[in-house]
Design a protein around this motif. Sequence first.
Motif, mmCIF file in Angstrom:
data_model
loop_
_atom_site.group_PDB
_atom_site.id
_atom_site.type_symbol
_atom_site.label_atom_id
_atom_site.label_comp_id
_atom_site.label_asym_id
_atom_site.label_seq_id
_atom_site.Cartn_x
_atom_site.Cartn_y
_atom_site.Cartn_z
ATOM 1 N N PHE A 101 -5.810 3.360 2.689
ATOM 2 C CA PHE A 101 -6.526 2.097 2.491
ATOM 3 C C PHE A 101 -7.725 2.033 3.432
ATOM 4 C CE2 PHE A 101 -7.377 -2.306 3.624
ATOM 5 C CZ PHE A 101 -7.624 -2.846 2.380
ATOM 6 N N THR B 50 0.818 -1.212 0.000
ATOM 7 C CA THR B 50 0.000 0.000 0.000
ATOM 8 C C THR B 50 0.852 1.261 0.000
ATOM 9 O OG1 THR B 50 -0.191 0.005 2.414
ATOM 10 C CG2 THR B 50 -1.924 -1.128 1.176
ATOM 11 N N CYS C 235 -3.484 1.795 -2.867
ATOM 12 C CA CYS C 235 -4.501 1.602 -1.828
ATOM 13 C C CYS C 235 -5.885 1.406 -2.430
ATOM 14 C CB CYS C 235 -4.516 2.784 -0.867
ATOM 15 S SG CYS C 235 -3.047 2.915 0.137
#
Length: 101
Positions: A73, A29, A36
């Motif tokens: 995220f 990420t 993300c």
Amino acid sequence: MDRSVLNKATSADDTPTPGYLYTEIAKATFADITACQQLADYLLKKLERDNPHVKLKVLRIIKHVCEQGKPDFRRAIQKKAELVKACLQYRGTPDPLKGDA
């Protein structure tokens, strides 16, 4: 994001996801600006499947990445929280060997 890692982590069999994959996915990420959102979209799409093993694995990955990954995220998952909440009501078909345990 490497799709082979995600496919291995969210496979439909009942073997548990190896622990190193959780960390590898969480680190991914931080790699790219769009990573993300792409990861969140992929996991939420997998969450819509009707396989209980896939649902459990995806929920565990989401939990780990929310804790260890980039905050973007978590925001992307919060926007689609209704898909995660729908898993609370999920009732799959009973396993022929293990039943509904």
